[in-house]
Design a protein around this motif. Structure first.
Motif, mmCIF file in Angstrom:
data_model
loop_
_atom_site.group_PDB
_atom_site.id
_atom_site.type_symbol
_atom_site.label_atom_id
_atom_site.label_comp_id
_atom_site.label_asym_id
_atom_site.label_seq_id
_atom_site.Cartn_x
_atom_site.Cartn_y
_atom_site.Cartn_z
ATOM 1 N N TRP A 47 -5.252 5.443 -14.865
ATOM 2 C CA TRP A 47 -5.893 4.320 -14.724
ATOM 3 C C TRP A 47 -5.849 2.152 -15.789
ATOM 4 N N ASN A 48 -5.639 1.471 -15.089
ATOM 5 C CA ASN A 48 -5.395 0.546 -16.078
ATOM 6 C C ASN A 48 -7.052 0.359 -16.676
ATOM 7 N N PHE A 49 -7.567 -0.092 -14.984
ATOM 8 C CA PHE A 49 -9.052 -0.351 -15.494
ATOM 9 C C PHE A 49 -10.624 0.339 -15.718
ATOM 10 N N ALA B 165 2.705 3.535 -2.309
ATOM 11 C CA ALA B 165 4.149 3.473 -2.835
ATOM 12 C C ALA B 165 4.253 1.779 -3.456
ATOM 13 N N ARG B 166 3.710 1.184 -2.285
ATOM 14 C CA ARG B 166 3.625 -0.067 -2.677
ATOM 15 C C ARG B 166 2.947 -1.081 -2.556
ATOM 16 N N ALA B 167 1.881 -1.298 -3.061
ATOM 17 C CA ALA B 167 0.681 -1.289 -2.897
ATOM 18 C C ALA B 167 0.470 -2.044 -5.211
ATOM 19 N N THR B 168 0.196 -3.656 -4.756
ATOM 20 C CA THR B 168 0.019 -3.363 -6.117
ATOM 21 C C THR B 168 -1.179 -3.100 -7.133
ATOM 22 N N TYR B 169 -2.132 -3.143 -6.282
ATOM 23 C CA TYR B 169 -3.087 -2.874 -6.421
ATOM 24 C C TYR B 169 -4.001 -1.466 -6.065
ATOM 25 N N VAL C 82 2.052 8.439 -8.155
ATOM 26 C CA VAL C 82 3.182 8.095 -9.165
ATOM 27 C C VAL C 82 2.116 6.133 -9.511
ATOM 28 N N ARG C 83 2.163 6.255 -10.848
ATOM 29 C CA ARG C 83 1.485 4.652 -10.749
ATOM 30 C C ARG C 83 2.739 4.352 -11.550
ATOM 31 N N ARG C 84 3.806 3.087 -10.797
ATOM 32 C CA ARG C 84 4.808 2.149 -11.541
ATOM 33 C C ARG C 84 5.162 1.372 -12.121
ATOM 34 N N PRO C 85 5.454 0.795 -12.634
ATOM 35 C CA PRO C 85 5.471 -0.197 -13.537
ATOM 36 C C PRO C 85 5.264 -1.780 -12.609
ATOM 37 N N GLY C 86 4.016 -2.663 -13.281
ATOM 38 C CA GLY C 86 3.622 -3.682 -12.545
ATOM 39 C C GLY C 86 1.876 -3.117 -11.659
ATOM 40 N N GLN C 87 1.736 -2.291 -11.251
ATOM 41 C CA GLN C 87 0.636 -1.580 -10.557
ATOM 42 C C GLN C 87 -0.315 -1.391 -11.119
ATOM 43 N N ILE C 88 -1.121 -1.547 -10.838
ATOM 44 C CA ILE C 88 -2.891 -2.000 -11.743
ATOM 45 C C ILE C 88 -3.944 -0.426 -11.102
ATOM 46 N N ASP D 293 4.708 -4.787 -3.723
ATOM 47 C CA ASP D 293 3.934 -5.906 -3.222
ATOM 48 C C ASP D 293 2.655 -6.413 -3.352
ATOM 49 N N GLU D 294 2.934 -7.833 -3.986
ATOM 50 C CA GLU D 294 1.841 -8.360 -4.806
ATOM 51 C C GLU D 294 1.192 -8.710 -4.263
ATOM 52 N N ASN D 295 0.447 -8.595 -3.068
ATOM 53 C CA ASN D 295 -0.615 -9.378 -2.021
ATOM 54 C C ASN D 295 -0.734 -7.537 -1.257
#
Length: 752
Positions: free
Chosen positions: A484-486, A424-428, A440-446, A359-361
């Protein structure tokens, strides 16, 4: 002119640079210079170099105006080097104790050879040390000096320049420079060894060659830049063509070339999947073009790989690797317990959710594992609500923190089905501590790691040597940090610590701490309101006491007799006592409540409001001192058990000498500091100023804005508000008592 010049190229190594420089400056041999090149490093490395150079005139710093890469940075240093010999030291490596003395002694004994080769060991993040597998080649038996033709087996040593000393006039005579590219050591190494007329060896470990867990350079990252190896070997063979003895070296260098190509092909994490076939065909073309007449392939599996290259048979290589993988899979089939463990940790619903689109939002926030709605995540949440209302904000909380969830945000209870679905569904995912191991850090997840303080006590891998780390699974810790991404940082100091303590592939954002924005943006009315919330009158001086947790104690054990101290301070002073979150007692002593001059503020939701209300912070080793310093108000350090704490937990500096204000080592000393007014005197102010300039780099009141605009709204870092210089900031004003508080305390003390 010094005997030795150490060339140290510097780029993005602020977590390791001090250790590197100290390993040189601490040598017993002193006839050297360091020529350090700041290759336009984006972190605090350049400033750190300048600090060292200001303290030691043997350090010469070159600041490049643009990033030119490792080879050309070394070239810039070579032009400035003045020593008889040049040594190369990468800025995340270190010298072994006594190394320079042993090198200088061997150079003299060998009659100043062109090149001296010494031994090294590889050091790893988990403490493992691996010796050079070909160290036997450095045995000093035989002639003191020789040419490579007399000991050609030295070509089998690792192709790096950092395990050798080069006579500077030899370098100049041969015109040795580093080419551009990422495998620049190959040309320099082969050219220098073949050209040298007099080589010597030193059978002693002089270099500690750090193998960084996160890679640390392009050679350990997935990239098409590995194709640079073809250009470097083109240069090697072009050099060979200029020599009369070329035929002697064609077969050995051909073998080195092929082995190098195969190593890049075979090592995981080097070539992108869609570039492997292209790389193989390029390697095969070089194989056929440069294979010497009469060349004999090595025996065994290595020889079979040579044959595949000779035939340009990429399908054969892929098939061979598939067989190896199949065998590995079969042999590891019994390890299905891993799958059972995963099913235990990740329930079926979570695994189902992981297969659904992100969910990108949707953004999930967590502070201290769900026990609070506070700290940096809360400040980011508030800014996100203002700037990006289209993003749904959900807090992961424990049952007793549900009432803290801000208006407009949703919540899920930690451990519930909804909790795992949100993760699982959050982008952030935004947190100030790590999310559970099973996430699990999914592809596209931040994943945004905000942290929750500037470290005085050791953190991450830096804790390994201290007793407080007993039982810590550091491998598991780093697997969590790999998500971590950031990583947010408030100062250059923290950035350097995190790089070393958590060696993972995240991006450090020098945004400042969002939770500290309020300390810069609040008004005098905000300060008065914060004091009214606590029932503090205008005539009251409020001392906020915030001790940290001690691993060698259980529960909150005050280091002070708070009732006695409150009595000495008098009726116009109040002690606001805040226990560490992990040690808050169920009930406070009755005498504290009855006196009214000791207020338990442990349950106060926003510690930043306590900072605004307090006239002074009293702490020991808590990271609260770094945040409170942004207010430019007095801080007193009570370090009564420093020797024990620093040994058990480990610290990054001595807070007694480098702290933010007055220091007391006993309860009586603390009372004297507070009652005499020394807590707000000139000496304390000077210490606070030094401390602020060291640790308040980025906290200028716009940290949350930077985080939201970059991470959630996708704005470039260059478009974000620049950090306001420290001297131009205006922190929240201090409380305004009707008369001098220190005079009140002094008067009360004299009357007693």
């Amino acid at each position: 002119m010094p005997r030795l010049s150490l060339v140290v190229p510097v780029y993005n190594v602020q977590g390791y640079l001090a250790e590197c420089l100290e390993s040189v400056l601490g040598q017993d041999y002193q006839d050297f210079e360091i020529v350090a090149v700041d290759d336009r490093s984006p972190d605090g490395s350049g400033a750190l170099l300048d600090e060292y150079a200001a303290r030691d005139d043997r350090i010469h710093v070159i600041h490049l105006m643009e990033n030119v890469g490792l080879g050309r940075a070394r070239n810039a240093a070579l032009e400035a080097a003045r020593g008889d010999y040049v040594l190369f030291l990468d800025s995340d490596d270190t010298l072994a104790p006594g190394a320079l003395g042993a090198i200088a002694e061997r150079l003299t004994a060998a009659g100043d050879p062109d090149v001296l080769i010494y031994d090294y060991v590889r050091t790893y993040w988990d403490g493992e040390i691996r010796p050079n597998q070909r160290a036997a080649l450095l045995a000093e038996a035989g002639p003191g000096v020789f040419s490579l033709a007399e000991r050609p087996q030295l070509l089998n040593l690792l192709q790096i320049v950092c395990n050798k000393a080069y006579r500077r006039d030899f370098v100049a005579r041969e015109g040795l420079t580093f080419p551009p590219g990422y495998y620049e050591d190959a040309l320099w190494t082969f050219r220098s060894l073949i050209s040298a007329e007099r080589i010597a060896v030193l059978d002693r470990v002089c270099l500690l060659y750090r193998q960084r867990r996160e890679g640390g350079n392009i050679l350990a990252t997935v990239s098409r830049k590995h194709f640079d190896i073809f250009e470097q070997y083109r240069r090697v063979f072009e050099f060979l063509d200029t020599r009369a003895d070329a035929e002697q070296w064609r077969a050995p260098l051909f073998r080195k070339m092929v082995d190098h190509y195969l190593a890049i092909l075979e090592r995981p994490g080097r070539l992108p999947r869609d570039a492997r076939a292209e790389f193989f065909h390029r390697a095969a073309a070089d194989y056929r073009a440069r294979m010497p007449a009469g060349f004999r392939k090595p025996a065994g599996s290595r020889g079979k790989k040579y044959a595949l290259l000779e035939r340009d048979a990429y399908a054969g290589l892929v098939g061979a690797k598939a067989v190896v993988k199949l065998r590995a899979k079969a042999s590891g089939y019994a390890r299905t317990t891993l799958g059972r463990t995963r099913r235990t940790a990740l329930n079926l619903d979570y695994r189902h959710q992981l297969r659904l689109p992100l969910d990108e939002n949707l953004a999930v926030f967590s502070a201290y594992g769900g026990s609070e709605v506070s700290c940096n995540p809360a400040a980011i949440d508030a800014e996100l609500a203002r700037r990006a209302p289209h993003i749904r904000r959900v807090w992961a909380v424990r049952p007793d923190a549900v009432d803290q969830v801000p208006e407009g945000a949703g919540h899920v209870r930690v451990g519930s089905r909804e909790y795992w679905a949100a993760l699982a569904r959050a982008t952030y995912l935004v947190g100030n501590v790590n999310f559970p191991d099973a996430v699990v850090r999914r592809p596209g997840q931040i994943h945004v790691q905000t942290h929750h303080g500037t470290p005085l006590k050791t953190m991450g891998l830096d804790r390994r040597q201290y007793p407080a780390s007993a039982g810590t699974d550091f491998a598991a810790l780093l697997r969590r940090c790999d998500r971590w991404n950031f990583s947010l940082v408030a100062n250059h100091f923290s950035s350097a610590v995190w790089q070393r303590a958590y060696p993972c592939s995240y991006t450090s954002l020098t945004t400042g701490y969002p939770r500290n924005d309020v300390l810069l943006n609040s008004t005098a009315e905000d300060v008065r309101e914060a004091r009214r919330e606590l029932g503090l009158g205008e005539r009251v001086t409020a001392f906020l006491y915030m001790p940290t947790r001690r691993e060698y104690q259980r529960g909150f054990v005050p280091r002070l007799d708070l009732a006695k101290l409150a009595g000495r301070l008098g009726p116009d002073a109040v002690l606001l006592v805040r226990a560490h979150p992990g040690e808050r007692p169920a009930e406070w002593p009755a005498e504290w409540r009855s006196e009214g001059r000791i207020i338990d503020v442990s349950g106060h939701r926003a510690v930043e409001r306590l900072y605004l209300a307090a006239d002074c912070l009293i702490t020991d080793y808590s990271s609260a001192m770094f945040d409170y310093a942004n207010l430019d108000r007095p801080i007193v350090v009570h370090a009564d058990d420093w020797e024990t704490y620093s040994v058990v937990r480990g610290t990054y500096f001595d807070v007694r000498t480098e702290g933010p204000g007055a220091v007391a080592t006993t309860e009586d000393e603390l009372a004297e500091v507070l009652c005499s007014g020394a807590w707000r005197g000139e000496r304390a102010a000077r210490a606070r100023d030094r401390f602020r300039r060291r640790f308040c780099d980025f906290d200028d009141g716009r940290a949350a804005e930077r985080v939201v605009r970059h991470i959630f709204l996708g704005e470039d870092l260059g478009d974000l508000p620049p950090v306001v210089p420290l001297d131009e900031r205006t922190p929240a004003p201090p409380p305004e008592p009707s008369r001098d508080a220190s005079a009140l305390i002094s008067t009360h003390t004299s009357q007693r």
